[in-house]
Design a protein around this motif. Structure first.
Motif, PDB file in Angstrom:
ATOM      1  N   PRO A 137       0.791  -1.238   0.000  1.00 27.78           N
ATOM      2  CA  PRO A 137       0.000   0.000   0.000  1.00 27.78           C
ATOM      3  C   PRO A 137       0.817   1.279   0.000  1.00 27.78           C
ATOM      4  N   ASP A 138       2.120   1.203   0.306  1.00 27.09           N
ATOM      5  CA  ASP A 138       2.935   2.415   0.331  1.00 27.09           C
ATOM      6  C   ASP A 138       3.384   2.858  -1.060  1.00 27.09           C
ATOM      7  N   ILE A 139       3.120   2.034  -2.076  1.00 31.34           N
ATOM      8  CA  ILE A 139       3.459   2.401  -3.443  1.00 31.34           C
ATOM      9  C   ILE A 139       2.240   3.061  -4.089  1.00 31.34           C
ATOM     10  N   ALA A 140       2.441   4.208  -4.729  1.00 26.07           N
ATOM     11  CA  ALA A 140       1.350   4.918  -5.386  1.00 26.07           C
ATOM     12  C   ALA A 140       0.744   4.050  -6.479  1.00 26.07           C
ATOM     13  N   VAL A 141      -0.560   4.188  -6.696  1.00 23.87           N
ATOM     14  CA  VAL A 141      -1.237   3.339  -7.683  1.00 23.87           C
ATOM     15  C   VAL A 141      -2.421   4.070  -8.287  1.00 23.87           C
ATOM     16  N   SER A 142      -2.608   3.839  -9.579  1.00 29.07           N
ATOM     17  CA  SER A 142      -3.828   4.235 -10.265  1.00 29.07           C
ATOM     18  C   SER A 142      -4.488   2.971 -10.794  1.00 29.07           C
ATOM     19  N   GLY A 143      -5.771   2.839 -10.575  1.00 32.05           N
ATOM     20  CA  GLY A 143      -6.500   1.664 -11.031  1.00 32.05           C
ATOM     21  C   GLY A 143      -7.613   2.021 -11.988  1.00 32.05           C
ATOM     22  N   SER A 144      -8.155   0.979 -12.648  1.00 30.49           N
ATOM     23  CA  SER A 144      -9.308   1.137 -13.542  1.00 30.49           C
ATOM     24  C   SER A 144      -9.044   2.181 -14.628  1.00 30.49           C
ATOM     25  N   SER A 166      -4.442   9.969 -18.435  1.00 33.34           N
ATOM     26  CA  SER A 166      -5.036  10.793 -17.377  1.00 33.34           C
ATOM     27  C   SER A 166      -4.343  10.531 -16.047  1.00 33.34           C
ATOM     28  N   ALA A 167      -4.009   9.278 -15.809  1.00 31.83           N
ATOM     29  CA  ALA A 167      -3.328   8.920 -14.558  1.00 31.83           C
ATOM     30  C   ALA A 167      -1.947   9.556 -14.489  1.00 31.83           C
ATOM     31  N   LEU A 168      -1.193   9.513 -15.590  1.00 31.87           N
ATOM     32  CA  LEU A 168       0.145  10.104 -15.597  1.00 31.87           C
ATOM     33  C   LEU A 168       0.067  11.614 -15.382  1.00 31.87           C
ATOM     34  N   ALA A 169      -0.888  12.247 -16.027  1.00 33.18           N
ATOM     35  CA  ALA A 169      -1.043  13.697 -15.855  1.00 33.18           C
ATOM     36  C   ALA A 169      -1.375  14.038 -14.410  1.00 33.18           C
ATOM     37  N   GLN A 170      -2.220  13.216 -13.790  1.00 33.57           N
ATOM     38  CA  GLN A 170      -2.616  13.459 -12.405  1.00 33.57           C
ATOM     39  C   GLN A 170      -1.423  13.319 -11.455  1.00 33.57           C
ATOM     40  N   PHE A 171      -0.667  12.246 -11.592  1.00 36.60           N
ATOM     41  CA  PHE A 171       0.496  12.036 -10.731  1.00 36.60           C
ATOM     42  C   PHE A 171       1.548  13.125 -10.931  1.00 36.60           C
ATOM     43  N   PRO A 211       6.002  13.324  -5.339  1.00 35.00           N
ATOM     44  CA  PRO A 211       7.407  13.394  -5.777  1.00 35.00           C
ATOM     45  C   PRO A 211       7.607  13.229  -7.287  1.00 35.00           C
ATOM     46  N   PHE A 212       6.496  13.219  -8.055  1.00 35.33           N
ATOM     47  CA  PHE A 212       6.604  12.956  -9.490  1.00 35.33           C
ATOM     48  C   PHE A 212       6.912  14.211 -10.300  1.00 35.33           C
ATOM     49  N   ALA A 213       6.457  15.354  -9.824  1.00 37.24           N
ATOM     50  CA  ALA A 213       6.595  16.598 -10.580  1.00 37.24           C
ATOM     51  C   ALA A 213       8.060  16.920 -10.851  1.00 37.24           C
TER      52      ALA A 213
END
Length: 251
Positions: A72-79, A175-180, A185-187
């Motif tokens: 759970p400590d790793i960021a995730v986008s689903g669906s 959309s997920a990549l843009a959101q992250f 720490p992604f920016a």
């Protein structure tokens, strides 16, 4: 596509990983996937080396990813970009434009799958028909879903390997990549995306527009710039870079 990837700079990279077909081999059903301890260990190491600029970007729901990985400590986008979670202390968030598939359509999909012996996967915000066991039914599945949604402009059919998914229109893995990438720490980091399917093409295109590294796993045409043959080669690539990083740190 090139077969030799550049070396990873963990201090500058934001790593985005598809799951099925990229980190694990595809299986007849989603529940049949096997996650090794070595894969879990590698993901934890990547998360640490990138200062948590690692995210899984899957067509699976976050609930399904949690059940398989328990990280759970790793960021995730689903669906396909409809769900997000940055860290374990946060609850699962939904894309602001998302609404669930109407119950009446879900029921019709259930009846269709029961009638034809197909697997229906019900996700929190979409439904997927798997026809890997009946590949000859691809056209019939597509025609059924096209007729089902009719003029419902808020829905679209997502194409995948032996799967067709009914989901909200206009939301995808890009959309997920843009959101992250809008937040730490992604920016400000160089995006790297690894994926194997048609569902990953939006993400590949987004990464290329943002001067990143796009990597197609397995066979098939793609707009990605680089290519690896299998999930095993993905793991080998990351382990090689992790080993080089640790060797450098010991010098």
């Amino acid at each position: 596509m090139q077969n030799k990837l550049p070396d990873l700079d963990f201090n500058k990279a934001a790593i985005f990983l598809d799951f099925d077909g990229t980190l694990v081999d595809l299986q007849p059903t989603p529940d049949a996937v096997i996650v090794s301890d070595s894969l879990r260990k590698m993901l934890l190491q990547l998360n640490e080396h990138t200062q948590h600029a690692l995210a899984l970007v899957s067509g699976r729901s976050i609930e399904s990813i949690d059940q398989l990985l328990a990280l759970p400590d790793i960021a995730v986008s689903g669906s396909h970009g409809m769900q997000y979670r940055w860290e374990s202390t946060q609850s699962i968030q939904h894309h602001p434009q998302v609404s669930a598939v109407p119950d009446a359509l879900v029921q019709q999909c259930q009846q269709f799958c029961q009638q034809h012996g197909l697997l229906l996967e019900q996700k929190p915000l979409s439904i997927a028909i798997h026809y890997r066991s009946h590949p000859d039914m691809e056209r019939q599945v597509e025609n059924f879903l096209s007729t089902l949604i009719g003029s419902a402009t808020q829905l679209e059919i997502q194409t995948g390997k032996f799967i067709r998914e009914l989901k909200p229109r206009g939301i995808d893995k890009a959309s997920a990549l843009a959101q992250f990438s809008q937040s730490s720490p992604f920016a400000g980091r160089i995006p790297w995306y690894f994926g194997d399917d048609v569902t990953d093409e939006h993400a590949f295109a987004w990464v290329k527009q943002h001067n990143g590294i796009s990597v197609k796993i397995g066979d098939g045409d793609s707009c990605a710039d680089y290519h690896l043959s299998s999930p095993q080669h993905v793991l080998e690539y990351f382990l090689k870079n992790l080993t080089s990083e640790e060797d450098y740190a010991r010098q």
